[in-house]
Design a protein around this motif. Structure first.
Motif, PDB file in Angstrom:
ATOM      1  N   ALA A  47       0.840  -1.206   0.000  1.00  0.00           N
ATOM      2  CA  ALA A  47       0.000   0.000   0.000  1.00  0.00           C
ATOM      3  C   ALA A  47       0.873   1.253   0.000  1.00  0.00           C
ATOM      4  CB  ALA A  47      -0.915  -0.007   1.217  1.00  0.00           C
ATOM      5  N   ALA A  48       1.936   1.226   0.802  1.00  0.00           N
ATOM      6  CA  ALA A  48       2.836   2.386   0.883  1.00  0.00           C
ATOM      7  C   ALA A  48       3.538   2.617  -0.451  1.00  0.00           C
ATOM      8  CB  ALA A  48       3.850   2.167   1.987  1.00  0.00           C
ATOM      9  N   SER A  49       3.994   1.535  -1.086  1.00  0.00           N
ATOM     10  CA  SER A  49       4.722   1.681  -2.349  1.00  0.00           C
ATOM     11  C   SER A  49       3.798   2.110  -3.486  1.00  0.00           C
ATOM     12  CB  SER A  49       5.435   0.374  -2.708  1.00  0.00           C
ATOM     13  OG  SER A  49       4.506  -0.592  -3.145  1.00  0.00           O
ATOM     14  N   GLN A  50       2.508   1.807  -3.352  1.00  0.00           N
ATOM     15  CA  GLN A  50       1.558   2.139  -4.409  1.00  0.00           C
ATOM     16  C   GLN A  50       0.725   3.384  -4.080  1.00  0.00           C
ATOM     17  OE1 GLN A  50       1.270   0.349  -7.438  1.00  0.00           O
ATOM     18  NE2 GLN A  50       3.176  -0.499  -6.656  1.00  0.00           N
ATOM     19  N   SER A  51       0.988   3.965  -2.936  1.00  0.00           N
ATOM     20  CA  SER A  51       0.231   5.146  -2.488  1.00  0.00           C
ATOM     21  C   SER A  51      -1.277   4.892  -2.461  1.00  0.00           C
ATOM     22  CB  SER A  51       0.540   6.357  -3.376  1.00  0.00           C
ATOM     23  OG  SER A  51       1.917   6.606  -3.396  1.00  0.00           O
ATOM     24  N   VAL A  52      -1.660   3.757  -1.937  1.00  0.00           N
ATOM     25  CA  VAL A  52      -3.079   3.473  -1.708  1.00  0.00           C
ATOM     26  C   VAL A  52      -3.244   3.116  -0.223  1.00  0.00           C
ATOM     27  CG1 VAL A  52      -3.549   2.705  -4.071  1.00  0.00           C
ATOM     28  CG2 VAL A  52      -2.854   1.021  -2.364  1.00  0.00           C
ATOM     29  N   THR A  53      -4.502   3.022   0.197  1.00  0.00           N
ATOM     30  CA  THR A  53      -4.726   2.665   1.596  1.00  0.00           C
ATOM     31  C   THR A  53      -4.469   1.167   1.786  1.00  0.00           C
ATOM     32  OG1 THR A  53      -7.056   2.179   1.219  1.00  0.00           O
ATOM     33  CG2 THR A  53      -6.521   4.436   1.851  1.00  0.00           C
ATOM     34  N   VAL A  54      -4.186   0.797   3.018  1.00  0.00           N
ATOM     35  CA  VAL A  54      -3.947  -0.617   3.350  1.00  0.00           C
ATOM     36  C   VAL A  54      -5.211  -1.425   3.003  1.00  0.00           C
ATOM     37  CG1 VAL A  54      -3.382  -2.237   5.197  1.00  0.00           C
ATOM     38  CG2 VAL A  54      -2.313   0.006   5.162  1.00  0.00           C
ATOM     39  N   LYS A  55      -6.349  -0.798   3.248  1.00  0.00           N
ATOM     40  CA  LYS A  55      -7.633  -1.464   2.977  1.00  0.00           C
ATOM     41  C   LYS A  55      -7.759  -1.796   1.483  1.00  0.00           C
ATOM     42  CE  LYS A  55     -12.439  -1.037   4.380  1.00  0.00           C
ATOM     43  NZ  LYS A  55     -13.514  -0.116   4.768  1.00  0.00           N
ATOM     44  N   THR A  56      -7.367  -0.847   0.638  1.00  0.00           N
ATOM     45  CA  THR A  56      -7.440  -1.067  -0.812  1.00  0.00           C
ATOM     46  C   THR A  56      -6.499  -2.184  -1.235  1.00  0.00           C
ATOM     47  OG1 THR A  56      -8.006   1.238  -1.178  1.00  0.00           O
ATOM     48  CG2 THR A  56      -7.175   0.034  -3.076  1.00  0.00           C
ATOM     49  N   ALA A  57      -5.267  -2.129  -0.748  1.00  0.00           N
ATOM     50  CA  ALA A  57      -4.279  -3.163  -1.088  1.00  0.00           C
ATOM     51  C   ALA A  57      -4.771  -4.529  -0.620  1.00  0.00           C
ATOM     52  CB  ALA A  57      -2.935  -2.833  -0.456  1.00  0.00           C
ATOM     53  N   ALA A  58      -5.331  -4.575   0.584  1.00  0.00           N
ATOM     54  CA  ALA A  58      -5.824  -5.835   1.143  1.00  0.00           C
ATOM     55  C   ALA A  58      -7.007  -6.353   0.330  1.00  0.00           C
ATOM     56  CB  ALA A  58      -6.235  -5.638   2.594  1.00  0.00           C
ATOM     57  N   PHE A  59      -7.886  -5.432  -0.075  1.00  0.00           N
ATOM     58  CA  PHE A  59      -9.043  -5.830  -0.882  1.00  0.00           C
ATOM     59  C   PHE A  59      -8.601  -6.427  -2.215  1.00  0.00           C
ATOM     60  CE2 PHE A  59     -11.932  -4.758  -4.341  1.00  0.00           C
ATOM     61  CZ  PHE A  59     -13.080  -5.408  -3.931  1.00  0.00           C
ATOM     62  N   LEU A  60      -7.620  -5.761  -2.852  1.00  0.00           N
ATOM     63  CA  LEU A  60      -7.093  -6.271  -4.131  1.00  0.00           C
ATOM     64  C   LEU A  60      -6.441  -7.642  -3.923  1.00  0.00           C
ATOM     65  CD1 LEU A  60      -5.616  -2.971  -5.555  1.00  0.00           C
ATOM     66  CD2 LEU A  60      -7.564  -4.221  -6.477  1.00  0.00           C
ATOM     67  N   GLY A  61      -5.797  -7.786  -2.765  1.00  0.00           N
ATOM     68  CA  GLY A  61      -5.228  -9.086  -2.412  1.00  0.00           C
ATOM     69  C   GLY A  61      -6.327 -10.125  -2.270  1.00  0.00           C
ATOM     70  N   GLY A  62      -7.440  -9.707  -1.678  1.00  0.00           N
ATOM     71  CA  GLY A  62      -8.593 -10.601  -1.520  1.00  0.00           C
ATOM     72  C   GLY A  62      -9.106 -11.097  -2.855  1.00  0.00           C
ATOM     73  N   CYS A  63      -9.182 -10.186  -3.836  1.00  0.00           N
ATOM     74  CA  CYS A  63      -9.626 -10.566  -5.188  1.00  0.00           C
ATOM     75  C   CYS A  63      -8.719 -11.682  -5.708  1.00  0.00           C
ATOM     76  CB  CYS A  63      -9.542  -9.373  -6.143  1.00  0.00           C
ATOM     77  SG  CYS A  63     -10.585  -7.973  -5.694  1.00  0.00           S
ATOM     78  N   LYS A  64      -7.421 -11.469  -5.542  1.00  0.00           N
ATOM     79  CA  LYS A  64      -6.423 -12.415  -6.050  1.00  0.00           C
ATOM     80  C   LYS A  64      -6.491 -13.732  -5.282  1.00  0.00           C
ATOM     81  CE  LYS A  64      -4.288 -11.124  -9.045  1.00  0.00           C
ATOM     82  NZ  LYS A  64      -4.659 -11.376 -10.469  1.00  0.00           N
ATOM     83  N   ASN A  65      -6.568 -13.638  -3.948  1.00  0.00           N
ATOM     84  CA  ASN A  65      -6.598 -14.845  -3.112  1.00  0.00           C
ATOM     85  C   ASN A  65      -7.809 -15.712  -3.438  1.00  0.00           C
ATOM     86  OD1 ASN A  65      -4.332 -13.870  -1.805  1.00  0.00           O
ATOM     87  ND2 ASN A  65      -5.499 -12.920  -0.161  1.00  0.00           N
ATOM     88  N   ILE A  66      -8.940 -15.063  -3.661  1.00  0.00           N
ATOM     89  CA  ILE A  66     -10.162 -15.814  -3.978  1.00  0.00           C
ATOM     90  C   ILE A  66     -10.026 -16.471  -5.353  1.00  0.00           C
ATOM     91  CG2 ILE A  66     -12.637 -15.570  -4.495  1.00  0.00           C
ATOM     92  CD1 ILE A  66     -12.689 -13.470  -2.166  1.00  0.00           C
ATOM     93  N   GLN A  67      -9.424 -15.711  -6.288  1.00  0.00           N
ATOM     94  CA  GLN A  67      -9.208 -16.276  -7.635  1.00  0.00           C
ATOM     95  C   GLN A  67      -8.301 -17.500  -7.577  1.00  0.00           C
ATOM     96  OE1 GLN A  67      -7.788 -12.696  -9.628  1.00  0.00           O
ATOM     97  NE2 GLN A  67      -9.476 -12.819 -11.072  1.00  0.00           N
ATOM     98  N   ARG A  68      -7.380 -17.477  -6.633  1.00  0.00           N
ATOM     99  CA  ARG A  68      -6.388 -18.550  -6.557  1.00  0.00           C
ATOM    100  C   ARG A  68      -6.820 -19.739  -5.702  1.00  0.00           C
ATOM    101  NH1 ARG A  68      -0.402 -15.816  -6.174  1.00  0.00           N
ATOM    102  NH2 ARG A  68      -0.367 -14.925  -8.268  1.00  0.00           N
ATOM    103  N   THR A  69      -7.994 -19.664  -5.118  1.00  0.00           N
ATOM    104  CA  THR A  69      -8.456 -20.832  -4.357  1.00  0.00           C
ATOM    105  C   THR A  69      -8.603 -22.008  -5.316  1.00  0.00           C
ATOM    106  OG1 THR A  69     -10.732 -20.080  -4.649  1.00  0.00           O
ATOM    107  CG2 THR A  69      -9.694 -19.575  -2.522  1.00  0.00           C
ATOM    108  N   VAL A  70      -8.374 -23.188  -4.780  1.00  0.00           N
ATOM    109  CA  VAL A  70      -8.509 -24.393  -5.611  1.00  0.00           C
ATOM    110  C   VAL A  70      -9.816 -25.090  -5.216  1.00  0.00           C
ATOM    111  CG1 VAL A  70      -6.024 -24.685  -5.934  1.00  0.00           C
ATOM    112  CG2 VAL A  70      -7.143 -25.802  -4.005  1.00  0.00           C
ATOM    113  N   PRO A  71     -10.374 -25.907  -6.111  1.00  0.00           N
ATOM    114  CA  PRO A  71     -11.635 -26.583  -5.799  1.00  0.00           C
ATOM    115  C   PRO A  71     -11.594 -27.272  -4.433  1.00  0.00           C
ATOM    116  CG  PRO A  71     -11.107 -26.924  -8.093  1.00  0.00           C
ATOM    117  CD  PRO A  71      -9.931 -26.200  -7.492  1.00  0.00           C
TER     118      PRO A  71
END
Lengths: 134, 74
Positions: A84-108
């Protein structure tokens, strides 16, 4: 099918085939880094990926699962905070984007949180993502 | 002859009058037309949406990289 067979049949395909193989090996190595207890809790559906980028405990689980989840979430927050610091976004935004990725990467078989907040079991199809996910 | 002349003049005046009347009517009609006034507030076109989306995609890539580097906790 081996790569050699690919090469013989399709000529140009081996590059793509080997790239996929290399990627799958890489991701395999990445998953192997997970603590066995963490991996088991994921596979057993005791914990799942939340929309907010953190792990959630599903239902009532043993204190050890709760503790593991807390520990990992604290470490995750550190990673999100750094990004978040390196991208100048809030921690919440970075975490949310991480959530998108983490959910996409779940396996069956693994659990993830749907945009409505309910827990879903990942199937073979794409997971339900929040509409704000890029 | 005199009468005839005045007879000639009369319709001319009448014609002039009717012309005036016409322009007056049209002026009234025009003044009662729908007025299109410029809005008092400036028109704002919001381009933030696209920029935000670009930032989001760029940030998402950075987050993905961070996740890959810390695969043990993701």
């Amino acid at each position: 099918m081996t790569i050699i067979e690919y090469k013989n049949k399709f000529g140009m395909k081996p590059k793509i085939g080997s790239a996929i193989l290399a990627l799958s090996l890489l991701s395999g190595a990445a998953y192997a880094q997970r603590d066995p207890a963490y991996q088991n809790a994921r596979s057993n559906g005791q914990i799942g990926e939340q929309v907010d980028g953190y792990l959630g405990v599903i239902g009532n689980q043993s204190p050890s699962v709760d503790a593991l989840t807390n520990k990992i979430n604290i470490l995750r927050k550190q990673v999100y905070t750094k990004t978040a610091a390196s991208q100048s976004v809030t921690v919440k935004t970075a975490a949310f984007l991480g959530g998108c990725k983490n959910i996409q990467r779940t396996v069956p078989g693994e659990k993830y949180q749907a945009p409505d907040g309910s827990w879903k079991t990942r199937g073979n199809n794409a997971p339900e993502l929040d509409s704000s996910c890029p | 002859m005199k009468d005839a002349k005045s007879e000639m003049v009369k319709p001319m005046i009448r014609k002039k009058n009717s012309k005036n009347m016409l322009s007056m009517i049209s002026a009234i009609l025009l003044s009662s037309c729908v007025n299109v006034a410029a809005p008092d507030k400036p028109i704002v076109i919001n381009l933030n949406i696209k920029i935000e989306q670009e930032v989001l995609v760029k940030t998402a890539d950075a987050v993905e990289e961070a996740i890959d580097e810390n695969a043990g906790i993701f």
